[in-house]
Design an enzyme around this catalytic site. Structure first.
Site, PDB file in Angstrom:
ATOM      1  N   ARG A 260       0.833  -1.215   0.000  1.00 38.17           N
ATOM      2  CA  ARG A 260       0.000   0.000   0.000  1.00 38.17           C
ATOM      3  C   ARG A 260       0.863   1.259   0.000  1.00 38.17           C
ATOM      4  O   ARG A 260       0.552   2.232   0.692  1.00 38.17           O
ATOM      5  CB  ARG A 260      -0.930   0.035   1.220  1.00 38.17           C
ATOM      6  CG  ARG A 260      -1.976  -1.034   1.267  1.00 38.17           C
ATOM      7  CD  ARG A 260      -2.939  -0.902   0.079  1.00 38.17           C
ATOM      8  NE  ARG A 260      -4.107  -1.713   0.312  1.00 38.17           N
ATOM      9  CZ  ARG A 260      -4.169  -3.001   0.006  1.00 38.17           C
ATOM     10  NH1 ARG A 260      -3.143  -3.598  -0.545  1.00 38.17           N
ATOM     11  NH2 ARG A 260      -5.277  -3.676   0.223  1.00 38.17           N
TER      12      ARG A 260
ATOM     13  N   GLU B 137      -4.802   4.230   6.277  1.00 38.17           N
ATOM     14  CA  GLU B 137      -4.496   3.970   4.866  1.00 38.17           C
ATOM     15  C   GLU B 137      -5.037   5.136   4.030  1.00 38.17           C
ATOM     16  O   GLU B 137      -4.508   5.449   2.969  1.00 38.17           O
ATOM     17  CB  GLU B 137      -5.164   2.655   4.438  1.00 38.17           C
ATOM     18  CG  GLU B 137      -4.742   2.207   3.061  1.00 38.17           C
ATOM     19  CD  GLU B 137      -5.669   1.157   2.486  1.00 38.17           C
ATOM     20  OE1 GLU B 137      -5.406  -0.033   2.681  1.00 38.17           O
ATOM     21  OE2 GLU B 137      -6.642   1.527   1.821  1.00 38.17           O
TER      22      GLU B 137
ATOM     23  N   SER C 191     -10.755  -0.134   3.572  1.00 35.29           N
ATOM     24  CA  SER C 191      -9.940  -0.269   4.793  1.00 35.29           C
ATOM     25  C   SER C 191      -9.491   1.116   5.250  1.00 35.29           C
ATOM     26  O   SER C 191      -8.879   1.848   4.473  1.00 35.29           O
ATOM     27  CB  SER C 191      -8.690  -1.094   4.514  1.00 35.29           C
ATOM     28  OG  SER C 191      -9.029  -2.362   4.027  1.00 35.29           O
TER      29      SER C 191
END
Ligand code: EPU
Length: 343
Positions: free
Chosen positions: A169, A338, A243
């Site tokens: 990520r 995130e 998320s």
């Protein structure tokens, strides 16, 4: 001095442009369809010394305040085969292409490589920034290069895969080059004789339940879509950004200490360290399904913070901070968002 391009609006409410559905006002807002429009808008922003933020699908951002700058929604479209042989093809896609529609287009054509990434919200141009990943595949596995414009000069630059410095990520665009380039198109390498990836347990199990032993890319895509729909809220119905936190990576020592107290703790290898699902940590702290006004934690996936209607950015952020605090207290693990927090 550049005059204000027609495409720029003032005092614009961006509720429809972020999937969390946060109502906030941006001082300036522009939706750009072409490179020329983008360059004009960038020149104006440079003249006016405006801070800028680039939006794709708005699916990975939380606005905690009004935005005192220029928000630019990238809407540059286009799909083009750049090169092909009997086995592979290079597909160039505009940053403004909706990611899931691009996946569906490739599945339709029989081109393999991104079927595991079905139904991820957001745009194609945003995909490399956080190296999107799901169900055993990450974007960098099919990524070849991208074209971007340098915000401070308007100049075009090509980034190879190595130059993007992909991680979990993560990429150079979230670190050293944060805010310095805007991605305009992406080139992916797809397979004409697809090799299927079924390593992710939830996916293997779902395929087995359906009695599919030799899945096609369409089977993979359909199954991923079913899994995602069964536990992730549809942003067009309930505001969310997927998320909210990254899965934390901890040392083996810290993991072994935790495992003594929590023998069932799920974990995955991550180089020399161990990755723990943030969802499990949050779930253990009792957050799943909790609701405070219109801000809440999704009842099927503890990693997803939702806006049931009129939650404000600060309300969502306050809930996120409380979750971080309780995970820190109980497990000694710091959760990192995130999503990008703006304002
Ligand atoms: N779990 C819980 N409680 C929950 C949900 C999950 O305890 O409420 C535990 C279970 O042990 C489960 C484990 O957490 O086995 C992992 O859960 P899941 O398979 O749902 O994956 P995740 O690690 O929570 C990641 C990505 C998702 C991606 C899925 C599938 C991150 C931060 N998230 O979630 O990506 O769809 O894997 O590959 O890496 C996104 O980035 O927005 C996103 C949705």
């Amino acid at each position: 001095m550049n005059t204000k391009p027609e495409v720029i609006r003032e005092g614009f409410n961006i509720a429809a442009y972020n999937t969390m559905g946060i109502s906030a006002t941006s001082r300036f807002f522009a939706e750009v369809d072409t490179l020329e429009e983008l360059k004009e808008v960038l020149a104006f922003a440079r003249d006016q010394h405006l801070p800028m933020y680039f939006l794709g699908g708005g699916s990975n951002v939380l606005f905690v305040d009004d935005y005192d700058g220029l928000l630019i929604r990238m809407n540059i479209k286009g799909k083009e085969i750049q090169n092909e042989n009997d086995d592979h093809l290079l597909l160039k896609a505009g940053a403004g292409e909706n990611w899931h529609e691009l996946v569906m287009y490739c599945v339709e054509k029989g081109w393999g490589g991104i079927e595991n990434l079905s139904l991820i919200p957001g745009s194609t141009g945003a995909a490399p920034i956080q190296n999107i990943g799901a169900y055993g595949v990450e974007l960098d596995q099919v990524f070849v290069s991208l074209e971007a414009i340098e915000v401070s000069t308007g100049e075009r630059r090509t980034f190879s895969k190595e130059e993007c410095r992909f991680g979990y990520r993560d990429s150079i665009f979230k670190n050293e080059l944060k805010g310095e380039y805007v991605i305009c198109s992406v080139v992916l390498r797809l397979q004409k004789h697809p090799e299927i990836t079924t390593s992710y347990k939830a996916l293997t199990n779902a395929l087995a339940e359906k009695g599919i032993s030799k899945p096609t890319i369409r089977d993979i895509s359909n199954t991923v879509i079913e899994i995602r729909e069964s536990k992730l809220p549809d942003p067009s119905k309930i505001g969310n950004t997927g998320s909210f936190f990254k899965n934390p990576v901890i040392s083996k020592d810290q993991f072994h200490t935790l495992q003594k107290e929590y023998p069932e703790i799920p974990h995955y290898p991550a180089g020399d360290e161990i990755k723990i699902p943030a969802a499990w940590l949050i779930d253990q702290c009792g957050w799943k399904g909790k609701r405070f006004g219109d801000a809440g934690v999704h009842k099927m996936q503890a990693l997803v913070i939702v806006n049931y209607g009129n939650a404000t950015g600060p309300e969502i952020w306050d809930l996120a901070n409380k979750i971080q605090h309780s995970v820190q207290q109980k497990f000694g693990i710091a959760l990192t968002p995130e999503v990008n927090i703006i304002g």
